[in-house]
Design a protein around this motif. Structure first.
Motif, short mmCIF file in Angstrom:
data_model
loop_
_atom_site.label_atom_id
_atom_site.label_comp_id
_atom_site.label_asym_id
_atom_site.label_seq_id
_atom_site.Cartn_x
_atom_site.Cartn_y
_atom_site.Cartn_z
N THR A 221 0.86 -1.18 0.00
CA THR A 221 0.00 0.00 0.00
C THR A 221 0.89 1.22 0.00
O THR A 221 1.91 1.26 0.68
CB THR A 221 -0.91 0.07 1.24
N ASP B 103 -1.55 6.46 -1.81
CA ASP B 103 -2.77 6.62 -2.60
C ASP B 103 -3.24 5.38 -3.34
O ASP B 103 -4.14 5.47 -4.17
CB ASP B 103 -2.61 7.79 -3.57
N ALA B 104 -2.68 4.22 -3.07
CA ALA B 104 -3.17 3.05 -3.78
C ALA B 104 -2.82 1.76 -3.07
O ALA B 104 -1.91 1.71 -2.24
CB ALA B 104 -2.61 3.02 -5.20
N TYR C 195 -1.76 -2.13 -4.11
CA TYR C 195 -1.12 -2.74 -5.28
C TYR C 195 -0.85 -4.20 -4.97
O TYR C 195 -0.28 -4.52 -3.93
CB TYR C 195 0.17 -1.96 -5.54
N TRP D 9 -1.22 -8.02 -12.21
CA TRP D 9 -0.96 -6.94 -11.26
C TRP D 9 -2.23 -6.11 -11.16
O TRP D 9 -2.84 -5.80 -12.18
CB TRP D 9 0.17 -6.04 -11.75
N ARG D 10 -2.62 -5.77 -9.95
CA ARG D 10 -3.83 -4.96 -9.79
C ARG D 10 -3.56 -3.73 -8.95
O ARG D 10 -2.84 -3.81 -7.95
CB ARG D 10 -4.93 -5.77 -9.09
N VAL D 11 -4.16 -2.63 -9.35
CA VAL D 11 -4.02 -1.39 -8.60
C VAL D 11 -5.40 -0.82 -8.31
O VAL D 11 -6.24 -0.76 -9.20
CB VAL D 11 -3.23 -0.33 -9.40
N ALA D 12 -5.65 -0.47 -7.07
CA ALA D 12 -6.89 0.22 -6.71
C ALA D 12 -6.51 1.48 -5.95
O ALA D 12 -5.89 1.40 -4.89
CB ALA D 12 -7.78 -0.67 -5.86
N PRO D 13 -6.86 2.65 -6.48
CA PRO D 13 -6.54 3.89 -5.76
C PRO D 13 -7.35 3.95 -4.46
O PRO D 13 -8.48 3.49 -4.42
CB PRO D 13 -7.00 4.99 -6.71
N ARG E 128 -10.92 5.13 -4.43
CA ARG E 128 -11.98 4.35 -5.06
C ARG E 128 -12.37 3.11 -4.28
O ARG E 128 -13.18 2.32 -4.72
CB ARG E 128 -11.53 3.91 -6.46
N THR F 162 -13.69 -2.42 -5.00
CA THR F 162 -14.03 -1.11 -5.54
C THR F 162 -15.42 -1.23 -6.14
O THR F 162 -16.04 -2.29 -6.07
CB THR F 162 -13.04 -0.68 -6.63
N ALA F 163 -15.89 -0.17 -6.77
CA ALA F 163 -17.24 -0.20 -7.33
C ALA F 163 -17.29 -1.01 -8.62
O ALA F 163 -18.35 -1.22 -9.17
CB ALA F 163 -17.73 1.22 -7.58
N SER F 164 -16.15 -1.47 -9.09
CA SER F 164 -16.15 -2.19 -10.35
C SER F 164 -16.59 -3.63 -10.17
O SER F 164 -16.30 -4.26 -9.16
CB SER F 164 -14.74 -2.19 -10.95
#
Lengths: 172, 506
Positions: free
Chosen positions: A89, A92-93, A95, A105-109, A112, A136-138
């Protein structure tokens, strides 16, 4: 050299691995899981061997194959998984990276993130581990950090909850 | 109008009393076959018994309708929309006003006869919360439905509806009859075929197969040469499919308009017998997709679909449709006006993907065909079958070429544009501000080819849109720049050959 509007660019070459590994105890956890799975497959086969002598000509090689593959899986998988499952972490994200043959690889800010869940199965409790799921909302899937040390997981959840509460908006 | 004044108050309201007629009518219509069977063949022996049983059934339906009307109330307050139903099992469904993401108004034939409309209030929540499902008002008067719709969608709402002036919207698109030419090129041809086949099959099984055998038709059919049968079938297909698809198109898209309303909503209205109105809040819009299915592409047509949050994921598929099958330029024009961009980002010149991507597609398309054919050689089927399987090879190669040609991406000042698809080609323009995360994936073969697939995750539409098989450096640069400050710390930049890591090591 690639350039898009609004960017000053140097050639990015690859993603760096996230900084942290999961807890080394996760190897024991995954090994236990794998052992249970392999045994669950082998037991019916062995029972079959004992119950139907007629089937032995083909059941014996079958069982041996399954046993070899199973043992190989439980020897290799946990260590390999430990090497590739990484997380980090930043301010701001979140990872994560995972995958042996197919890597991801995944990134979530932080701004979000919608929910942060912790999950502890009986085996994980036994080994003092936890799995943290960041959604996240996705609909395209959550970030899953499996096999974290329990204390690390608690701190992480606390940190993420604090950060996400501080950001406004509905994160869509 | 009493209903109008009641709407402004925090009081509960009933559905329209005309539902007392509509609900039974629709249910009886649904049971007509059963009724016919009962009357003709009968459960009881005498004719009176049959009539009574039918009348009894109708009575039960009428009572059920009455009960539903008596026990159902709804209320719209400043914060919530609430619906109460049920006598024994009471249920109250309540939706917070700020959660409302869509208000759809539909009216089927029977409803329209009585000037009624069904209002569906959608929240588009994906989670399994109690408020996750839609709230349906079935039904209220058409005029009332329109007032409810306007009120629920207006963020500044609060005024009693009588003070609401009828807002004049800007028409963004309307149906042109020349678009009918696309009807046979859509799936609806297939639907028409299936429908006709279903009806015919039903008829045959109902009437009894023997009735079809009048004058020894079956005898002639079975003795006729195979090609006669095939030709007859083909002729039938060639007539039914286009004719049926035309009818379906006309019913679905009659009077289609796409209007931008002053409150910040896009409203789609269409339908001949069943009228449908879908309202989409523009602040939920995250982008637009232009979809070109294979047959439509042959006719140079395309559809335009909204990528918006709260459309209910896959279940809500089709709710975001902004345009019926229309000429290609029109689809892009509508995409542009909806996004308020000229020219439309979907029509941007896209960046090609590396040639290695073509090799991957060729391999993926041809290997299964070759393997299948080889397997057939080993099995005891006649040799020509294996040769015929090999005949699929050119088609596979063409498909691979097409899939490669369709690959592309671009980044405009506000949008990430990506296109892919073998056969069905989809071009998505996604707001860069609507990207809520990234997934970069690389398979074993992609790694060897130096490619990655970069997926922008979003709360809207399918949840993620991929740039497939892009060169690694280019893909990472794209992700980095599409949403600045997001991925930066995670990408390793090579400056003059030296490894160098950017960003924080928090």
């Amino acid at each position: 050299m690639v350039s898009y509007p609004g960017g000053d660019v140097r050639e990015p070459s690859r993603l760096r691995p996230p900084r942290h590994r999961v807890s080394p105890r996760a190897i024991i956890w995954w090994s236990t899981q794998a052992t249970i799975e392999v045994v669950a497959v082998l037991v019916p086969l062995v029972i079959g061997l004992l119950a139907w002598p007629d089937a032995r000509p083909w059941l014996v090689p079958g069982t041996i194959t399954v046993a070899v593959i199973g043992v190989g899986y439980l020897l290799v998988m946990p260590r390999w998984r430990f090497r590739v499952h990484r997380w980090e972490t930043t301010d701001d994200a979140v990872y994560t990276s995972a995958g042996w043959i197919n890597q991801q690889w995944r990134v979530a800010p932080m701004s979000r993130i919608q929910t942060v869940d912790t999950e502890r199965g009986p085996l994980q409790q036994l080994f003092g581990l936890a799995t943290v799921t960041v959604t996240t909302a996705s609909a395209a899937g959550a970030l899953r950090l499996a096999g974290l040390d329990r204390g690390v997981a608690d701190d992480l959840v606390e940190q993420l909850t604090e950060t996400t509460q501080a950001t406004a908006g509905d994160a869509t | 109008m009493t209903a109008a004044t009641a709407l402004g108050e925090p009081g509960w309201q009933r559905l329209d009393p005309r539902m007392l007629a509509v609900t039974p009518l629709r249910q009886v219509a649904g049971f007509l076959p059963v009724i016919a069977v009962v009357l003709l063949t009968g459960i009881g022996q005498d004719i009176a018994g049959r009539v009574y049983s039918v009348l009894g059934g109708v009575l039960v339906v009428l009572l059920a309708g009455l009960l539903r009307w008596v026990t159902t109330r709804y209320r719209i307050t400043g914060e919530r929309v609430e619906l109460r139903t049920g006598l024994v099992f009471r249920s109250t469904r309540s939706v917070a006003r700020d959660r409302i993401r869509s208000v759809d108004v539909t009216a089927g034939l029977v409803h329209r006869l009585f000037q009624l409309s069904v209002v569906k209030v959608g929240t588009g929540e994906r989670t399994d919360g109690r408020e996750s499902r839609e709230l349906t008002l079935d039904a209220i008067s058409a005029a009332e439905a329109d007032r409810v719709r306007q009120r629920l969608l207006d963020p500044r709402d609060t005024e009693p509806p009588d003070r609401c002036t009828v807002p004049a919207g800007t028409e963004l698109a309307a149906l042109r009859w020349s678009w009918l030419r696309f009807a046979p090129l859509t799936v609806s041809s297939l639907v028409a075929l299936v429908a006709v086949a279903g009806v015919v099959g039903q008829l045959i099984s109902d009437v009894g197969a023997n009735a079809v055998d009048v004058g020894g038709v079956r005898e002639k059919l079975t003795s006729a040469p195979l090609w006669v049968g095939i030709a007859a079938f083909a002729a039938l297909v060639l007539v039914i499919a286009p004719a049926g698809s035309l009818l379906i198109f006309i019913e679905a898209w009659w009077g289609f308009t796409l209007v931008r309303e002053p409150g910040g909503t896009l409203r789609i209205r269409r339908g001949l017998f069943t009228t449908r109105s879908v309202s989409l809040e523009e602040r939920r819009l995250r982008g637009v997709e232009v979809i070109e299915p294979p047959l439509l592409r042959v006719g140079r047509g395309a559809r335009t679909v909204a990528v918006a949050t709260g459309l209910g994921g896959r279940r809500g598929h089709g709710r975001g449709t902004l345009l019926p099958p229309a000429p290609h330029p029109e689809a892009h024009r509508v995409a542009g006006v909806v996004l308020e961009e000229d020219p439309s980002p979907t029509a941007t010149t896209l960046r090609r993907h590396p040639l290695v991507a073509l090799r991957r597609r060729l391999v993926r398309a041809t290997v299964p065909v070759l393997a299948g054919s080889a397997t057939l050689w080993l099995t005891p089927v006649p040799a020509w079958v294996a040769w015929a399987a090999l005949g699929l090879l050119p088609a596979a190669v063409l498909l691979a070429l097409d899939a490669y040609r369709n690959l592309g991406h671009a980044l405009t000042s506000k949008y990430l544009v990506t296109r892919h698809g073998a056969g069905v080609r989809g071009t998505v323009a996604l707001q860069r501000a609507g990207v809520i995360g990234w997934t970069v994936s690389q398979s074993f073969f992609q790694r060897r080819a130096g490619l990655v697939t970069v997926t922008a995750t979003t709360a809207a539409g399918h949840g993620g849109y991929s740039v497939i098989d892009v060169a690694t450096a280019e893909g990472l640069a794209l992700a980095e720049q599409a949403v600045p400050g997001l991925r930066e710390p995670f990408v390793r930049h090579d400056v003059s050959g030296a490894g160098h890591t950017l960003g924080s090591m928090a």
